[in-house]
Design a protein around this motif. Structure first.
Motif, PDB file in Angstrom:
ATOM      1  N   ALA A  47      30.160  -0.275   4.214  1.00 36.53           N
ATOM      2  CA  ALA A  47      29.988  -1.402   3.288  1.00 36.53           C
ATOM      3  C   ALA A  47      30.623  -1.137   1.928  1.00 36.53           C
ATOM      4  N   CYS A  85      33.589  -3.223   0.405  1.00 35.01           N
ATOM      5  CA  CYS A  85      33.456  -4.498  -0.301  1.00 35.01           C
ATOM      6  C   CYS A  85      33.974  -4.418  -1.736  1.00 35.01           C
ATOM      7  N   SER A 114      37.196  -6.522  -3.012  1.00 35.75           N
ATOM      8  CA  SER A 114      37.091  -7.852  -3.609  1.00 35.75           C
ATOM      9  C   SER A 114      35.921  -7.865  -4.581  1.00 35.75           C
ATOM     10  N   VAL A 125      33.108 -10.336  -3.361  1.00 36.53           N
ATOM     11  CA  VAL A 125      32.294  -9.787  -2.263  1.00 36.53           C
ATOM     12  C   VAL A 125      31.370  -8.699  -2.787  1.00 36.53           C
ATOM     13  N   CYS A 126      31.869  -7.881  -3.704  1.00 29.86           N
ATOM     14  CA  CYS A 126      31.035  -6.829  -4.298  1.00 29.86           C
ATOM     15  C   CYS A 126      29.886  -7.432  -5.106  1.00 29.86           C
ATOM     16  N   ALA A 176      27.307  -8.640  -2.601  1.00 32.80           N
ATOM     17  CA  ALA A 176      26.532  -7.519  -2.061  1.00 32.80           C
ATOM     18  C   ALA A 176      25.533  -6.997  -3.096  1.00 32.80           C
TER      19      ALA A 176
END
Length: 299
Positions: A44, A47, A50, A53-54, A57
């Protein structure tokens, strides 16, 4: 490992289908499942490629604490109601003991119980009342409380999500820098050409130490140019030029202070003049008319 010395099974050298591993397959498969899940948790970290996306998360990790608290509250409610139902004088199917009662209440929470099952509980009024109270507590109160907590936590974390995502990204990069070979890092660093001056525009060279990227002109429109340009020598020993805008701002500020001072002086003069007039004309006057029509006054 236990099957290493056994015969090949269907021509496969490494397999787990042998008599020596029959009693260990359950534990082995459980630890294999845990290892695979941990592996994908480590994956994971990708991520960080991007920022969006981070940030997403990171928001998930922030809301996990509220989710865990609500799950804990739900577990306590299930155990409490299951223990209470077991003490009732009833013979309903699914509530024979504490484990069966917990399983039945969990199925009710997840909507896995058919509607015909509830009709069988009609012969036990107290059991039916207890189940209705449980449904109100678990499926109405706790579930809506979870939604409210997640919404509040998301709104409070969303404001700083992108900034925290960039910090997380930088931290992950720094942690993995130790595993990068120096020759590979030097090759990557030289490919960036950071010692080359950045080109702000065609023929407009700036300073070095940056990386040029392009974006659409409509994405970030700017009215005033943030790059200050000065004519003359580019020597680092030369005196930094005086900003004309800052000089005019200082001049305008001084002029405003001078104008305010003049207004104050005029106001003070008017006040002093009004006081002098009030003190000079304060005496009383009495007038009398004579026989010839003249008027005499005495103050």
């Amino acid at each position: 490992l236990f099957c290493m010395g056994s015969k090949l099974h269907r021509g496969v050298l490494f397999n787990n289908d042998c008599e020596a591993a029959d009693g260990l397959m359950g534990m082995y498969s459980t630890f294999s499942m845990i290892a695979m899940m941990c592996y994908y948790v480590l994956v994971a970290d990708i991520c960080i490629i991007s920022t969006k996306v981070c940030a997403f998360a990171l928001l998930i990790s922030r809301t996990c604490a509220d989710l865990a608290l609500n799950l804990l509250m739900l577990i306590v409610a299930i155990i409490a109601f299951a223990a209470g139902v077991c003490t009732l004088d009833q013979e309903a199917t699914g509530f024979d003991n504490l484990p069966d009662s917990i399983l039945m209440l969990l199925k009710m929470t997840l909507g896995m119980v058919h509607s015909e099952t509830y009709s069988k509980f009609g012969d036990h009024p107290m059991l039916m009342v207890t189940l209705v109270v449980y449904i109100i507590v678990a499926m109405v109160f706790i579930s809506n409380l979870l939604v409210a907590q997640l919404t509040s936590s998301y709104e409070s974390s969303f404001q700083d999500a992108l900034g925290l995502a960039r910090l997380q990204r930088a931290q992950t990069v720094v942690q993995h820098m130790a595993s990068v070979r120096e020759a590979q890092w030097r090759k990557f660093f030289d490919a960036l050409e950071l010692d080359r001056p950045c080109e702000f525009g065609e023929g407009d060279l700036g300073f070095a130490g940056g990386y040029v990227t392009f974006e659409g002109a409509q994405e970030n429109p700017t009215v005033a140019d943030s790059i200050k340009r000065y004519g003359g020598t580019t020597s680092s020993e030369a005196t930094w030029p005086v900003d004309a805008d800052a000089r005019s701002a200082k001049r305008s500020a001084a002029e405003r202070c001078e104008g305010l001072e003049k207004l104050l002086k005029k106001g003070l003069k008017k006040i002093e003049t009004a006081k002098k007039k009030a003190s000079g004309g304060g005496g009383s006057s009495v007038g009398s008319r004579s026989d010839d029509g003249s008027i005499s006054s005495s103050g």
